[in-house]
Design a protein around this motif. Sequence first.
Motif, PDB file in Angstrom:
ATOM      1  N   LEU A 749      61.219  30.894  55.152  1.00 16.66           N
ATOM      2  CA  LEU A 749      61.737  30.127  56.288  1.00 16.66           C
ATOM      3  C   LEU A 749      63.111  29.534  55.978  1.00 16.66           C
ATOM      4  O   LEU A 749      63.960  29.432  56.865  1.00 16.66           O
ATOM      5  N   GLU A 750      63.356  29.153  54.728  1.00 18.00           N
ATOM      6  CA  GLU A 750      64.674  28.648  54.354  1.00 18.00           C
ATOM      7  C   GLU A 750      65.718  29.755  54.421  1.00 18.00           C
ATOM      8  O   GLU A 750      66.851  29.536  54.872  1.00 18.00           O
ATOM      9  N   ILE A 751      65.369  30.953  53.961  1.00 16.26           N
ATOM     10  CA  ILE A 751      66.308  32.081  53.986  1.00 16.26           C
ATOM     11  C   ILE A 751      66.659  32.442  55.423  1.00 16.26           C
ATOM     12  O   ILE A 751      67.806  32.776  55.738  1.00 16.26           O
ATOM     13  N   ILE A 752      65.691  32.363  56.320  1.00 11.48           N
ATOM     14  CA  ILE A 752      65.930  32.727  57.714  1.00 11.48           C
ATOM     15  C   ILE A 752      66.785  31.670  58.418  1.00 11.48           C
ATOM     16  O   ILE A 752      67.726  31.997  59.148  1.00 11.48           O
ATOM     17  N   LEU A 770      59.257  22.959  57.983  1.00 13.03           N
ATOM     18  CA  LEU A 770      58.021  23.672  58.326  1.00 13.03           C
ATOM     19  C   LEU A 770      57.506  23.216  59.693  1.00 13.03           C
ATOM     20  O   LEU A 770      57.104  24.035  60.523  1.00 13.03           O
ATOM     21  N   GLY A 771      57.514  21.898  59.912  1.00 15.95           N
ATOM     22  CA  GLY A 771      57.046  21.392  61.190  1.00 15.95           C
ATOM     23  C   GLY A 771      57.933  21.818  62.339  1.00 15.95           C
ATOM     24  O   GLY A 771      57.451  22.110  63.439  1.00 15.95           O
ATOM     25  N   ASN A 772      59.236  21.873  62.104  1.00 13.38           N
ATOM     26  CA  ASN A 772      60.159  22.272  63.157  1.00 13.38           C
ATOM     27  C   ASN A 772      59.979  23.741  63.529  1.00 13.38           C
ATOM     28  O   ASN A 772      59.978  24.109  64.703  1.00 13.38           O
ATOM     29  N   VAL A 773      59.818  24.601  62.499  1.00 16.87           N
ATOM     30  CA  VAL A 773      59.579  26.023  62.765  1.00 16.87           C
ATOM     31  C   VAL A 773      58.262  26.195  63.522  1.00 16.87           C
ATOM     32  O   VAL A 773      58.160  27.000  64.462  1.00 16.87           O
ATOM     33  N   TRP A 774      57.246  25.420  63.108  1.00 20.04           N
ATOM     34  CA  TRP A 774      55.937  25.497  63.773  1.00 20.04           C
ATOM     35  C   TRP A 774      56.052  25.118  65.259  1.00 20.04           C
ATOM     36  O   TRP A 774      55.478  25.767  66.127  1.00 20.04           O
ATOM     37  N   ALA A 782      61.504  30.607  68.523  1.00 19.12           N
ATOM     38  CA  ALA A 782      61.705  30.718  67.077  1.00 19.12           C
ATOM     39  C   ALA A 782      63.060  31.325  66.727  1.00 19.12           C
ATOM     40  O   ALA A 782      63.659  30.989  65.705  1.00 19.12           O
ATOM     41  N   LEU A 783      63.575  32.223  67.568  1.00 21.55           N
ATOM     42  CA  LEU A 783      64.844  32.884  67.250  1.00 21.55           C
ATOM     43  C   LEU A 783      66.023  31.914  67.252  1.00 21.55           C
ATOM     44  O   LEU A 783      67.059  32.204  66.655  1.00 21.55           O
ATOM     45  N   THR A 784      65.882  30.770  67.918  1.00 23.66           N
ATOM     46  CA  THR A 784      66.981  29.798  67.924  1.00 23.66           C
ATOM     47  C   THR A 784      67.181  29.161  66.557  1.00 23.66           C
ATOM     48  O   THR A 784      68.202  28.503  66.320  1.00 23.66           O
ATOM     49  N   LEU A 785      66.201  29.336  65.642  1.00 20.29           N
ATOM     50  CA  LEU A 785      66.304  28.758  64.304  1.00 20.29           C
ATOM     51  C   LEU A 785      67.126  29.623  63.352  1.00 20.29           C
ATOM     52  O   LEU A 785      67.428  29.193  62.239  1.00 20.29           O
ATOM     53  N   LEU A 786      67.471  30.834  63.762  1.00 16.14           N
ATOM     54  CA  LEU A 786      68.169  31.763  62.877  1.00 16.14           C
ATOM     55  C   LEU A 786      69.515  31.200  62.457  1.00 16.14           C
ATOM     56  O   LEU A 786      70.260  30.643  63.272  1.00 16.14           O
ATOM     57  N   ASP A 787      69.842  31.327  61.173  1.00 13.68           N
ATOM     58  CA  ASP A 787      71.112  30.848  60.628  1.00 13.68           C
ATOM     59  C   ASP A 787      72.272  31.481  61.399  1.00 13.68           C
ATOM     60  O   ASP A 787      72.386  32.704  61.469  1.00 13.68           O
ATOM     61  N   ILE A 803      59.392  35.348  60.347  1.00 18.15           N
ATOM     62  CA  ILE A 803      58.999  33.958  60.603  1.00 18.15           C
ATOM     63  C   ILE A 803      57.484  33.857  60.677  1.00 18.15           C
ATOM     64  O   ILE A 803      56.874  32.921  60.129  1.00 18.15           O
ATOM     65  N   HIS A 804      56.867  34.835  61.341  1.00 18.55           N
ATOM     66  CA  HIS A 804      55.399  34.878  61.441  1.00 18.55           C
ATOM     67  C   HIS A 804      54.767  34.927  60.046  1.00 18.55           C
ATOM     68  O   HIS A 804      53.827  34.169  59.741  1.00 18.55           O
ATOM     69  N   ILE A 805      55.290  35.811  59.186  1.00 21.45           N
ATOM     70  CA  ILE A 805      54.764  35.933  57.824  1.00 21.45           C
ATOM     71  C   ILE A 805      54.974  34.636  57.048  1.00 21.45           C
ATOM     72  O   ILE A 805      54.103  34.181  56.302  1.00 21.45           O
ATOM     73  N   GLY A 806      56.164  34.026  57.213  1.00 28.45           N
ATOM     74  CA  GLY A 806      56.430  32.763  56.535  1.00 28.45           C
ATOM     75  C   GLY A 806      55.426  31.686  56.922  1.00 28.45           C
ATOM     76  O   GLY A 806      54.930  30.945  56.074  1.00 28.45           O
TER      77      GLY A 806
END
Length: 869
Positions: A749-752, A770-774, A782-787, A803-806
């Motif tokens: 999740l950090e890499i993404i 983690l909570g924010n991604v959740w 979820a795609l808005t979190l992409l670097d 992201i799902h796997i993370g």
Amino acid sequence: MRIFFTHLNYFIILVISCFFFFITPSTSLDTLTGTQILTTNQTLLSKNQTFALGFFRGSNTNYYLGIWYNNINPQTIVWVANRDNPVDNSTGYLKIGDNGNFVLLNSSGNPAWSSNQTSAKNPVLQLLDTGNLVLKDSSDKTNNNYLWQSFDYPTDTVLPGMKIGWNLDTGTEKHLTSWKVTGEDPSSGDFTIKLDYHGLPEAFLRKNQTIIFRTGPWNGEGYSGIPAMKDNIDGLKFNFTYDEHSVLYSFSITEPSLLPRIILTSDTDGEFQRYMWIQGSWNKFWYQPADQCDYYRQCGPYGVCDENASPICKCMQGFRPKNQEAWNLRDGSDGCVRNTALNCSTDKFLHLEHTKLPETSSVFMNKSMTLDECGSLCKRNCSCTAYANIDIRNGGSGCVMWLGQLVDMRVYSTDGQDLYVRLAAADIGSTSSNKNHRVVQAVGITLSALVLVLGLVAICYLMKKSKQRSRAAIPGFVRRSHDWIMNEVVFSRKHLRDERNMDDLELPMFDFDTLTMATNNFSQDNKLGEGGFGRVYRGRLIEGQEIAVKRLSKKSGQGNEEFKNEVKLIVKLQHQNLVRLLGCCIEKDEKMLVYEYLENRGLDSILFGSIVYFNIFFFLIMIYICFTLILSLYVLIITNVADKSKRPLLDWERRFNIIYGIAKGLLYLHQDSRYRIIHRDLKTSNILLDNEMNPKISDFGIARIFDKNQMQAKTLRIVGTYGYMSPEYAMDGNFSIKSDVFSFGVMVLEIITGKKNREFYSDNNELNLLGNVWRHWHEGTALTLLDPSIGNSYTEAEVVRCIHIGLLCVQEHAEDRPTMSSVILMLSSETPSLPNPKTPGFSIKKNHPKTESSSSSVNQVTVTMLDAR
């Protein structure tokens, strides 16, 4: 009449006595004679009681005659006689028949299975300590003149001394066939592995008639498609015989106490596996197919599979995908086609290294030719598409030439062999021109830069001379004599063995002076960083190799155990995604570890931007005014900047490769290495990147070794880094492979996102990363979190999948998290169905310090200590 019954009673007693005599238990014998039988509750034992012959039950009520290891639990069966003709109840028995063969009879007295017909006068059946069951004539005093032997009829297992392949004189073959269900049903399964003697011999793993895996040809050291098979490794010696009489593979042991076996399983797609019995359990040393590139024709004709690339299929130089649309969807099965048609008179050859040779069923070969002669012959033959050596030992010998398409190729990072592929001259020439053009550009830029910095050269030279004079005055820095140094090295080795209990390591020793010179007396200019129990310096050995030296702090009370632990672990681990330990130094009070130097440092330094240090030199020249001399001055300024210049290099493809590489390294630690290793301090600063951005896991100072059957452990000393530690470890001290899976999920999740879990909080100051991604996952955003630095070079489905796997990896309860083998499958598969993730652990902000305890990330190793809760 009375006399008659008396005689009848005597007769019955005599028959019963004879019957019990014939079935005398043979548990202490290794032979069965013509006057004995073996029932379902009896066994034969080899002379040293290594193997047992007897009956066992399958998954149903049927009985099978088999051979197994006598003193190993659970029962490990290595050969089955009647695998497709079981005895239906416990009244079956084995005996030597009237024709000199031995036969297995069912409850009706009818043969269920028998050996070949023989003409022995006094046949006996004997079980040898090799696991070979032999039928021989008792009057024959020779030790190996067998009328029949089980080694000629293998089932699913190869034992030392057993030969697999072809007898070309008789046309008979020996091959492996899997069980129907491994460990349950010994009847013939769907998987076979057979040697093909056509062309250059190699073995094929098939499911029914479909080829699953190809070993590659024998190259003198092993099969080119099984890099882990190396001669004289782990006490084994591999043998391959190929002449006009036979094509046979076998292996032998150099230590009589070893118990190795090679088996063909029916699991998933069938696996060819090698095991060794060590300390009460079977340890898997290698297996094939081991990765996606092992599967047959994965990348089609002229395609090359590279497990370290993404996508894994690529075309050789001079080729392009045949089906570009399928290629873009990561389907390389159609392979590649040439960019330019061949012209026999002008064609050239492309040199490929570390290659698994293409399929060799239809090739020309000559064992006596040299490689140059082979190349000349291939050049003259317009049908020749590639050539290589047959044997790679002693510089290479023999010639193999391909006269058609090249299929089922792959490349390795170190193993494999050289292959020369025919290309049109234009395809090789254009590449050479591009390379020359790049060289010219590089030279031009270098000369321009040299002119610009010429004024600073004098200053750097004066600074260097000044430092050398300062070092010369340091006591103990003067170079010692050669003999004195050698004595120190010998003493250090003895000290390492006697005082550190590390006598089982084959690790090069560096003397202190060598490392002092390499690091410029551990100069601050060479300092890469500082960890929990030492500093790390960049250095260069005399021969030019760049290294990273971790110097244990003399004041560190916690470092001794971590130092020993790291040496013990990492020296025994070899994987392309693990950092490589080059050696160590123990002299006086100094303890140092020497690693390969990785140009791009830690993943965190690029992903987040870490603190780096550099010098800015100012050379101030004062103008001569009023008879004043020219004054020179430089000011050393240490400036903190975020090293984010390389961050745009981390496009989505590289980030996915980093995620996949870390996963492969973890799978090796958890499952495929000799030992099960729990890292316990996985974080982005402990993921190092080489010059091609390939990830390598480092810092094994607090790692723990598990038994193969051990699932978890508990500790009262919590070590690690908040934000990466799993809940059960941070709160209760329970750790397992699932603890590492949690840390891996955080890194994914950090890499993404390009954000740290421990330093990110949402606007409401309640959720960490983690909570924010959740939250975004549930909202479908979820795609808005992409670097943002990734740009548009990504596939939405692939990002969402990662992201799902993370999220699956950071679930609160350990039993909900997947294993790393499942993660690898999920990363490499495009199947849309994945389980729904549950609430991640530590998704709410905690009241803990925001800084990382007592240490910061460094280039090579960090140990972060935390107080136990």
